[in-house]
Design a protein around this motif. Structure first.
Motif, short mmCIF file in Angstrom:
data_model
loop_
_atom_site.label_atom_id
_atom_site.label_comp_id
_atom_site.label_asym_id
_atom_site.label_seq_id
_atom_site.Cartn_x
_atom_site.Cartn_y
_atom_site.Cartn_z
N VAL A 98 -2.88 34.20 20.81
CA VAL A 98 -1.73 33.54 21.40
C VAL A 98 -1.20 32.46 20.46
CG1 VAL A 98 -0.97 32.03 23.26
CG2 VAL A 98 -2.38 34.03 23.78
N HIS A 99 -2.08 31.54 20.08
CA HIS A 99 -1.64 30.42 19.26
C HIS A 99 -1.24 30.87 17.85
CE1 HIS A 99 -3.96 28.40 22.47
NE2 HIS A 99 -3.04 27.48 22.33
N TYR A 100 -1.95 31.87 17.33
CA TYR A 100 -1.59 32.32 15.98
C TYR A 100 -0.21 32.97 15.97
CZ TYR A 100 -1.73 34.22 11.35
OH TYR A 100 -1.41 34.49 10.05
N ARG A 101 0.05 33.83 16.92
CA ARG A 101 1.35 34.51 16.95
C ARG A 101 2.49 33.50 17.07
NH1 ARG A 101 1.90 39.76 17.22
NH2 ARG A 101 0.14 41.09 17.76
N VAL A 102 2.37 32.59 18.03
CA VAL A 102 3.45 31.64 18.26
C VAL A 102 3.60 30.71 17.06
CG1 VAL A 102 4.26 29.76 19.74
CG2 VAL A 102 3.16 31.77 20.76
N ILE A 154 12.41 34.06 16.96
CA ILE A 154 11.05 33.86 17.46
C ILE A 154 10.81 34.75 18.68
CG2 ILE A 154 9.54 32.20 18.63
CD1 ILE A 154 10.76 30.05 16.78
N LEU A 155 11.75 34.74 19.62
CA LEU A 155 11.59 35.54 20.84
C LEU A 155 11.53 37.03 20.51
CD1 LEU A 155 13.91 33.73 23.40
CD2 LEU A 155 11.43 33.92 23.48
N MET A 156 12.39 37.49 19.60
CA MET A 156 12.40 38.90 19.26
C MET A 156 11.09 39.31 18.57
SD MET A 156 15.11 39.99 20.61
CE MET A 156 14.99 41.68 20.00
N MET A 202 4.77 40.32 24.36
CA MET A 202 5.03 39.69 25.66
C MET A 202 5.42 40.70 26.72
SD MET A 202 7.14 36.15 24.87
CE MET A 202 8.61 36.96 24.27
N HIS A 203 5.79 41.91 26.31
CA HIS A 203 6.46 42.80 27.26
C HIS A 203 5.53 43.40 28.32
CE1 HIS A 203 4.82 46.15 24.88
NE2 HIS A 203 5.08 46.90 25.92
N LYS A 256 16.04 46.46 32.03
CA LYS A 256 16.02 47.86 31.61
C LYS A 256 16.81 48.05 30.31
CE LYS A 256 15.25 49.84 36.17
NZ LYS A 256 15.75 50.75 37.23
N ALA A 257 17.76 47.14 30.03
CA ALA A 257 18.44 47.19 28.74
C ALA A 257 17.39 46.95 27.66
CB ALA A 257 19.51 46.11 28.68
N LYS A 258 17.55 47.60 26.54
CA LYS A 258 16.50 47.56 25.53
C LYS A 258 16.48 46.28 24.69
CE LYS A 258 14.02 51.03 26.36
NZ LYS A 258 12.66 50.82 26.81
N ARG A 259 17.28 45.30 25.06
CA ARG A 259 17.21 43.96 24.48
C ARG A 259 17.29 43.99 22.96
NH1 ARG A 259 13.29 44.72 28.19
NH2 ARG A 259 11.77 45.17 26.60
N ARG A 260 18.19 44.82 22.44
CA ARG A 260 18.29 44.89 20.99
C ARG A 260 18.96 43.63 20.45
NH1 ARG A 260 16.37 49.66 19.93
NH2 ARG A 260 16.74 51.41 21.31
N GLN A 261 19.69 42.92 21.31
CA GLN A 261 20.30 41.67 20.91
C GLN A 261 20.00 40.61 21.95
OE1 GLN A 261 24.46 42.39 20.36
NE2 GLN A 261 24.19 43.40 18.39
N LEU A 262 19.90 39.38 21.49
CA LEU A 262 19.72 38.25 22.38
C LEU A 262 20.78 37.24 21.99
CD1 LEU A 262 18.03 36.88 24.60
CD2 LEU A 262 16.58 35.94 22.81
N THR A 263 21.88 37.19 22.75
CA THR A 263 23.01 36.36 22.36
C THR A 263 22.75 34.89 22.71
OG1 THR A 263 24.10 36.57 24.51
CG2 THR A 263 24.54 38.30 22.89
N ASP A 264 23.61 34.02 22.16
CA ASP A 264 23.50 32.60 22.47
C ASP A 264 23.72 32.36 23.96
OD1 ASP A 264 22.92 31.95 19.93
OD2 ASP A 264 24.89 31.15 19.40
#
Length: 593
Positions: A358-362, A380-382, A388-389, A423-431
C-alpha cells in the motif's frame, strides 16, 4: 523392462500426493486436502486410494498419479514416468521418438563439468574473488568459466560422443542461419548454473568480464528452461519455506542479479532469489505459494527500471496473497556491492523497514507525478487504479490503496468508489471529475469557520440567504437545526449524544477563546466578540461565493476548449459575467472592511 502399469501397481497414490499436499481422512478409501493447483481456504481436493485417482471439486483438475506429478512438477509424461519408476525401483524404456528432459539435464551436467574445469587459474576466478566470494561459495553455487574460442565445448563434446543436435537442443550451441555453422553460445563468460526448485540443472547464465554486450546471456527457451517459471537460487532458498515445524520461515528476498543472490547467501541472507531478466510472473507466484512461501521482500535498485520491476512484481505476486514488502539498499548500491563494502547492517535495516505494498505504491506514484497539480493527481489515480479496482472486502491491499489515495489527494471515499465502480472504462479522468471527487478542504474549512461564528451569535443566521450549497455534511445538518435558535446552548441540545456534538463543542470553545488574555482585558474581549462574529460571517460568506464562482469559471474554460465555434461565444460570455460577479463580490468585501 517395466511398463506404466507395473509402476502404477507398485505405488500408493496417497503417498505420492502426500508429499505435496497435507491429506486427512474423508471417508472410506478417500483423503482430502487443499488443492495444490488453485488457491482455496477449505479443502476441495480429494484422493481415491482404491481407484488411484485424484480430483478437485473446485478447479476440476483430476487424473492418476502420473498426471499429478506432471502437473505439480511441470514434467512431460515420459519424465514423470521415469521419476515414478525410479521411486518404485523399476526400469522403464523410453519409446522411440519420445522426448525426455532427462537428456537435457545430462547434457547440461556435461557442460557444467567443462565450465567448472576451466574456472581454476582463469580470469573468471580473479573476478569472483575480487567480488568477495569464498571458495566454499564458489563450490556451493558451482560457478564456472566458458573460455574464449568458438568451439571449445563443441570439440570436447565430440570426444565424449555427444552430438551437435543434443547441444543445440540444450541451448549450449547456436547456429548461423546463413551458413549453417554451429558454435559455442557461451564464450569468455563467468558461468552460473541455473537449477529449478527441484535442483535439476536446466540451463546457464553467463556474464562477460569486460564491457562487451550483452552483459548477461542466458540459455534460450528449451523444454527444460522456461525463464518465466524459474527463480535463480530457489533450489537453496526453498529449504526454509513453509517448514511447519514451528521454526521461523525464511523470508524470500527477490533481488535483481545472480551476484546479488550468491553474495547474500554467503552473508547469511539465505532466502535470496532472482528472476531471470523478467518481472515476477503468475507462474512464479503459483510455484512459491505451493512451496509454502508466506513473506516476500522485493529489493531492487532505485532507478526507473528498478521501480518498474518492483511494481510489476507486486502486480503478480500479490495475487497469491503473500505478505509482500518493497525496499532498496539505502546507499543506492545493489546488494552485492553493499555487502562487499561491509554494509550487511544496511541490508538488514532495509529489509526490516521495507514498505508494504500500500505505502510503496502510493509513495512511488506521488514521487513520480507529484500532487501539486490536477494533472499529477489524475496520473496518480490512473496509476493506482489497477490495484484499487477490486472491491472485494477481503482484498485488504485494494482497500488500503483506496484509503491512502483519499487521504493523500483529498478525495471523498464515496466519490472514489463511485468512479472505480463506474461501468465506463475510465480511460479519462477530467478536471471536472477530479473536482467532483475532491473533499474541497478549503471550502469546508471556511464553512467550519462560519459555523464557529454562528455559535458565538446564532442571531447572525439571518444574514445568510439560504443559497449556500454546504460541502460539509455536519455543517449542513447544524445549519438546518439552528434555524430560530436563540443561543448556542439550544443548538448543542439538539445534537446531544449525536456525532456532531463533539464538533460543536470544539468550535464553541475555539469561538470563545480569548487567546490567553488577562482577566483585566477579558471583558473587553467578550464585548468585541459579537461585532467580530458579524463581520466574519459577511466575510466568509463572500469568500464562499467567490470560490463557487471561480470553480464555475474553471469548468466553463474546460468546456470552451472542446466546444464548437458556434458554442464558444456563449460560453465566453458566461465566463465574462461570472468574472464581473467576482469583482462585485470583492467590492462588497472591501466596503465591509
Amino acid at each position: 523392462m517395466g511398463t506404466k502399469e507395473d509402476v502404477r501397481s507398485r505405488l500408493n497414490i496417497a503417498e505420492v500426493v502426500g508429499e505435496y499436499v497435507r491429506l486427512t481422512p474423508a471417508g472410506k478409501g478417500r483423503l482430502k486436502g487443499l488443492c495444490p493447483f488453485h488457491k482455496e481456504k477449505s479443502p476441495s481436493f480429494q484422493v481415491d486410494t482404491d481407484q488411484g485417482y485424484f480430483y478437485c471439486f473446485g478447479c476440476k483438475a483430476g487424473g492418476d498419479v502420473f498426471s499429478f506429478v506432471q502437473r505439480t512438477e511441470n514434467l512431460s509424461f515420459g519424465d514423470a514416468l521415469r521419476k515414478l519408476a525410479e521411486r518404485a525401483g523399476i526400469q522403464v524404456e523410453a519409446k522411440y521418438g519420445e522426448k525426455s528432459n532427462r537428456d537435457l539435464y545430462d547434457v547440461n551436467a556435461f557442460a557444467l563439468a567443462y565450465f567448472r574445469e576451466h574456472l581454476a587459474g582463469g580470469p573468471a576466478l580473479d573476478y569472483l574473488r575480487a567480488r568477495g566470494l569464498t571458495d566454499a561459495t564458489l563450490d556451493a553455487f558451482e560457478l564456472g568459466y566458458a573460455p574464449e574460442g568458438w568451439d571449445g565445448l563443441l570439440k570436447h563434446a565430440r570426444t565424449k560422443g555427444l552430438s551437435e543436435r543434443q547441444l543445440l537442443e540444450a541451448g549450449l550451441l547456436t547456429e548461423n542461419a546463413e551458413n549453417g555453422r554451429v558454435y559455442d553460445r557461451f564464450r569468455g563468460r563467468v558461468m552460473f548454473p541455473i537449477r529449478d526448485h527441484l535442483g535439476r540443472l536446466v540451463g546457464f547464465g553467463g556474464r562477460v568480464l569486460d564491457d562487451s554486450k550483452p552483459k548477461y546471456l542466458n540459455t534460450p527457451e528449451t523444454d527444460a528452461f522456461r525463464k518465466g517459471e524459474l527463480l535463480y537460487g530457489l533450489d537453496k532458498a526453498r529449504t526454509g519455506l513453509g517448514r511447519g515445524d514451528g521454526s521461523p520461515d525464511t523470508e524470500l528476498i527477490v533481488v535483481e542479479g545472480y551476484m546479488d543472490v550468491i553474495t547474500m547467501h554467503q552473508h547469511g541472507f539465505t532466502g535470496a532469489v532472482a528472476s531471470l531478466g523478467t518481472a515476477l510472473t503468475a507462474e512464479h507466484a503459483t510455484l512459491l505459494e505451493r512451496l509454502g512461501a508466506r513473506s516476500i521482500s522485493l529489493m531492487f535498485d532505485r532507478d526507473e527500471a528498478g521501480l518498474k520491476a518492483m511494481l510489476s512484481g507486486l502486480d503478480q505476486v500479490l495475487g497469491a496473497k503473500f505478505r509482500v514488502r518493497a525496499t532498496s539498499v539505502p546507499s543506492g548500491k545493489d546488494p552485492a556491492d553493499a555487502l562487499l563494502a561491509g554494509d550487511a547492517a544496511g541490508i538488514r535495516e532495509a529489509l526490516a523497514n521495507g514498505l508494504d505494498e500500500v505505502h510503496y505504491r502510493v509513495h512511488a506514484a506521488i514521487e513520480k507525478y507529484g500532487t501539486a497539480t490536477s494533472e499529477g493527481k489524475r496520473r496518480i489515480l490512473m496509476e493506482l487504479l489497477p490495484r484499487m479496482h477490486n472491491l472485494d472486502p477481503l482484498d485488504e491491499i485494494a482497500e488500503g490503496v483506496r484509503t491512502a489515495a483519499c487521504e493523500t489527494l483529498g478525495i471523498k471515499p464515496e466519490a472514489l468508489l463511485e468512479w472505480i465502480a463506474s461501468k465506463a472504462k475510465r480511460r479519462q479522468l477530467t478536471d471536472t471529475h477530479l473536482a467532483g471527487m475532491s473533499t474541497g478542504r478549503g471550502e469546508e474549512d471556511r464553512e467550519l469557520a462560519l459555523l464557529r461564528q454562528l455559535l458565538v451569535d446564532p442571531s447572525l443566521l439571518s444574514k445568510l440567504d439560504g443559497s449556500t450549497p454546504w460541502r460539509n455534511e455536519s455543517v449542513r445538518k447544524v445549519m438546518l437545526a439552528a434555524q430560530g435558535a436563540q443561543s448556542s446552548d439550544h443548538i448543542l441540545e439538539v445534537f446531544r449524544g449525536q456525532p456532531e456534538e463533539q464538533l460543536l463543542i470544539r468550535l464553541l470553545f475555539e469561538g470563545r477563546d480569548s487567546g490567553g488574555l488577562s482577566r483585566a482585558t477579558n471583558l473587553q474581549y467578550e464585548q468585541k466578540v459579537g461585532a467580530y462574529a458579524a463581520a466574519a460571517v459577511d466575510d466568509i460568506q463572500v469568500t464562499l461565493s467567490i470560490d463557487s464562482l471561480r470553480a464555475e469559471i474553471e469548468l466553463l474554460k474546460k468546456q470552451v476548449a472542446g466546444a464548437a465555434p458556434t458554442e464558444q461565444l456563449g460560453l465566453l460570455r458566461q465566463i465574462g459575467e461570472l468574472q464581473r460577479a467576482i469583482e462585485a463580490e470583492k467590492r462588497a468585501r472591501r466596503s465591509m472592511a
